[in-house]
Structures are given as structure tokens and as C-alpha cells.
Design a protein around this motif. Structure first.
Motif, mmCIF file in Angstrom:
data_model
loop_
_atom_site.group_PDB
_atom_site.id
_atom_site.type_symbol
_atom_site.label_atom_id
_atom_site.label_comp_id
_atom_site.label_asym_id
_atom_site.label_seq_id
_atom_site.Cartn_x
_atom_site.Cartn_y
_atom_site.Cartn_z
ATOM 1 N N GLU A 89 15.384 -39.509 10.706
ATOM 2 C CA GLU A 89 16.689 -38.762 10.113
ATOM 3 C C GLU A 89 16.948 -37.821 11.204
ATOM 4 O O GLU A 89 18.046 -37.293 11.443
ATOM 5 C CB GLU A 89 16.404 -38.291 8.710
ATOM 6 C CG GLU A 89 16.264 -39.215 7.561
ATOM 7 C CD GLU A 89 15.829 -38.767 6.092
ATOM 8 O OE1 GLU A 89 16.165 -39.570 5.419
ATOM 9 O OE2 GLU A 89 15.072 -37.634 6.263
ATOM 10 N N TRP A 91 16.079 -37.508 14.296
ATOM 11 C CA TRP A 91 16.663 -38.045 15.649
ATOM 12 C C TRP A 91 18.046 -38.614 15.380
ATOM 13 O O TRP A 91 18.787 -38.223 16.223
ATOM 14 C CB TRP A 91 15.907 -39.326 15.702
ATOM 15 C CG TRP A 91 16.276 -39.991 17.003
ATOM 16 C CD1 TRP A 91 16.596 -41.106 17.177
ATOM 17 C CD2 TRP A 91 15.795 -39.503 18.618
ATOM 18 N NE1 TRP A 91 17.127 -41.329 18.564
ATOM 19 C CE2 TRP A 91 16.331 -40.539 19.179
ATOM 20 C CE3 TRP A 91 15.314 -38.372 18.935
ATOM 21 C CZ2 TRP A 91 16.364 -40.441 20.633
ATOM 22 C CZ3 TRP A 91 15.091 -38.424 20.535
ATOM 23 C CH2 TRP A 91 15.605 -39.294 21.199
ATOM 24 N N ASP A 92 18.423 -39.073 14.157
ATOM 25 C CA ASP A 92 19.761 -39.462 13.763
ATOM 26 C C ASP A 92 20.823 -38.105 13.821
ATOM 27 O O ASP A 92 21.766 -38.060 14.234
ATOM 28 C CB ASP A 92 20.054 -40.105 12.529
ATOM 29 C CG ASP A 92 19.545 -41.638 12.485
ATOM 30 O OD1 ASP A 92 19.436 -42.050 13.770
ATOM 31 O OD2 ASP A 92 19.167 -42.069 11.810
ATOM 32 N N LYS A 93 20.306 -36.993 13.406
ATOM 33 C CA LYS A 93 21.175 -35.960 13.212
ATOM 34 C C LYS A 93 21.193 -35.321 14.714
ATOM 35 O O LYS A 93 22.378 -34.807 14.978
ATOM 36 C CB LYS A 93 20.418 -34.725 12.426
ATOM 37 C CG LYS A 93 20.716 -34.932 10.917
ATOM 38 C CD LYS A 93 20.036 -33.870 10.178
ATOM 39 C CE LYS A 93 20.231 -33.987 8.555
ATOM 40 N NZ LYS A 93 19.500 -33.103 7.929
ATOM 41 N N LEU A 95 21.106 -36.998 17.471
ATOM 42 C CA LEU A 95 22.087 -37.992 18.031
ATOM 43 C C LEU A 95 23.757 -37.870 17.612
ATOM 44 O O LEU A 95 24.515 -37.858 18.305
ATOM 45 C CB LEU A 95 21.679 -39.648 17.735
ATOM 46 C CG LEU A 95 20.855 -40.249 18.722
ATOM 47 C CD1 LEU A 95 20.555 -41.744 18.159
ATOM 48 C CD2 LEU A 95 21.215 -40.387 20.223
ATOM 49 N N ALA A 96 23.743 -37.383 16.495
ATOM 50 C CA ALA A 96 25.217 -37.183 15.904
ATOM 51 C C ALA A 96 25.786 -36.037 16.551
ATOM 52 O O ALA A 96 27.040 -35.935 16.763
ATOM 53 C CB ALA A 96 24.969 -37.092 14.293
ATOM 54 N N ARG A 113 19.313 -45.249 18.282
ATOM 55 C CA ARG A 113 19.433 -45.249 16.924
ATOM 56 C C ARG A 113 18.295 -46.251 16.358
ATOM 57 O O ARG A 113 17.428 -45.833 15.423
ATOM 58 C CB ARG A 113 20.628 -45.847 16.132
ATOM 59 C CG ARG A 113 21.429 -44.755 15.956
ATOM 60 C CD ARG A 113 22.731 -45.123 14.846
ATOM 61 N NE ARG A 113 23.783 -43.839 14.875
ATOM 62 C CZ ARG A 113 24.923 -44.060 14.774
ATOM 63 N NH1 ARG A 113 25.513 -45.076 14.811
ATOM 64 N NH2 ARG A 113 25.599 -42.866 14.544
ATOM 65 N N GLY A 116 15.104 -44.342 17.036
ATOM 66 C CA GLY A 116 14.895 -43.407 15.985
ATOM 67 C C GLY A 116 14.500 -43.917 14.733
ATOM 68 O O GLY A 116 13.557 -43.148 14.000
ATOM 69 N N SER A 117 14.730 -45.227 14.366
ATOM 70 C CA SER A 117 14.278 -45.662 13.143
ATOM 71 C C SER A 117 12.657 -46.038 13.197
ATOM 72 O O SER A 117 12.297 -46.278 12.082
ATOM 73 C CB SER A 117 15.164 -46.985 12.654
ATOM 74 O OG SER A 117 14.785 -47.921 13.847
#
Length: 172
Positions: A89, A91-93, A95-96, A113, A116-117
Motif C-alpha cells: 500500500e 508503494w502504491d501511494k 507510485l500514485a 504495481r 509493490g504487491s
């Protein structure tokens, strides 16, 4: 005199638009190369220094290249914020925030992504395998990006200026 000034402005504007478009192709290859380098640093931190993930991400940001350091630094800060989110999560933030400012395309984003998972959900050896897989996928994308850049950069550079000249000729 006004026609000449207007013509110069149109040609310059179209030329600059072509140069900007051409620059995105070269920026993408540079960003992919920088991400690969930072992932290599992250792998080193995880494998040999046995650093906690937040610290390893911070070290990769500190030693990595400036154009992608923000991605790794933001992910590290998200993990250190103690909000109860997973590494994926965080990492996703990161990336966003990073992706809209970058020249990466959707396939690059998908690779990052997917990485990141898997981040922080397994042991060290498995993390290293995922890092190596991600680096290989990014290497393949970088080869495609270099091929695209080789053919498209010159086209967009010339197309911008020639498009401006054609536009001026049509308007006259």
C-alpha cells in the motif's frame, strides 16, 4: 511584418511541441534505467545489509538517481508513518504520486504495481527473486523504449517544425 511575426511564433510553437514530445521518449528510457539502478540498490540493502524495508527504501532513494529517488523516498516515508498500511500500500501511494510526473507508460506502471504487491510479504530470498524478476521485466521494457526512442525522437523533432511550416503555408 505581423504575418512574419505570426509565422515565426507558429513555427516556434509547433517546433517546441515536437521537441517536448520527443523528450518524453528519452526521459522514459532514463527513468527506467534509474528505477533499475534503484532496485539493484534495494536488492543489495535487503540481501547483504539485511536492512528493514523502510530503511532499505530510504537508502535506495539516497544512493539512487534524483529523477526516481522521490518514488523510493515516498514509499519509505509512507512505511515510517505508522498508519498500519502494508508495504504494498505504501508503494502504491508512492507510485500514485510519482507516475503522473513521470514519462513511464502503463506497462511500466503495471510492472511496478506488481512488484509493490509482493513487497514485504515474504522472506529475504523471495524478495530478492521478485526484485530480480522486476529488474528483468524493466530491462525488457527499456529495450523496447530505446527502440521506440531511436525511431520516434527524430520524427517528432522534425515533425514539429515541419508541421509549423505547413501550418504557416496553409494560413498564408
Amino acid at each position: 511584418m505581423l504575418k512574419l511575426l505570426g509565422s515565426i511564433i507558429i513555427i516556434s510553437a509547433c517546433g517546441m511541441a515536437g521537441l517536448v514530445k520527443a523528450r518524453t521518449y528519452t526521459r522514459r528510457t532514463g527513468e527506467l534505467r534509474s528505477i533499475q539502478s534503484a532496485l539493484q540498490l534495494l536488492e543489495t540493502e535487503i540481501a547483504y545489509a539485511a536492512s528493514p524495508l523502510a530503511q532499505a527504501l530510504h537508502s535506495a532513494a539516497a544512493c539512487g538517481e534524483k529523477n526516481v529517488a522521490g518514488l523510493f523516498l515516498r514509499a519509505s516515508q509512507e512505511l515510517l508513518s505508522m498508519t498500519g498500511q502494508t508495504a504494498g500500500e505504501a508503494w502504491d501511494k508512492a507510485l500514485a504520486v510519482f507516475y503522473p510526473q513521470s514519462s513511464l507508460n502503463r506497462s511500466d506502471l503495471l510492472i511496478l504495481r506488481n512488484f509493490g504487491s509482493t513487497l514485504g510479504v515474504s522472506d529475504r530470498e523471495d524478495q530478492i527473486k521478485h526484485l530480480c524478476l522486476t529488474q528483468e521485466q524493466l530491462r525488457a521494457e527499456m529495450e523496447k523504449a530505446e527502440a521506440e526512442a531511436g525511431s520516434n525522437v527524430k520524427i517528432w523533432n522534425y515533425f514539429g517544425f515541419f508541421g509549423g511550416i505547413v501550418t504557416v503555408l496553409i494560413l498564408l
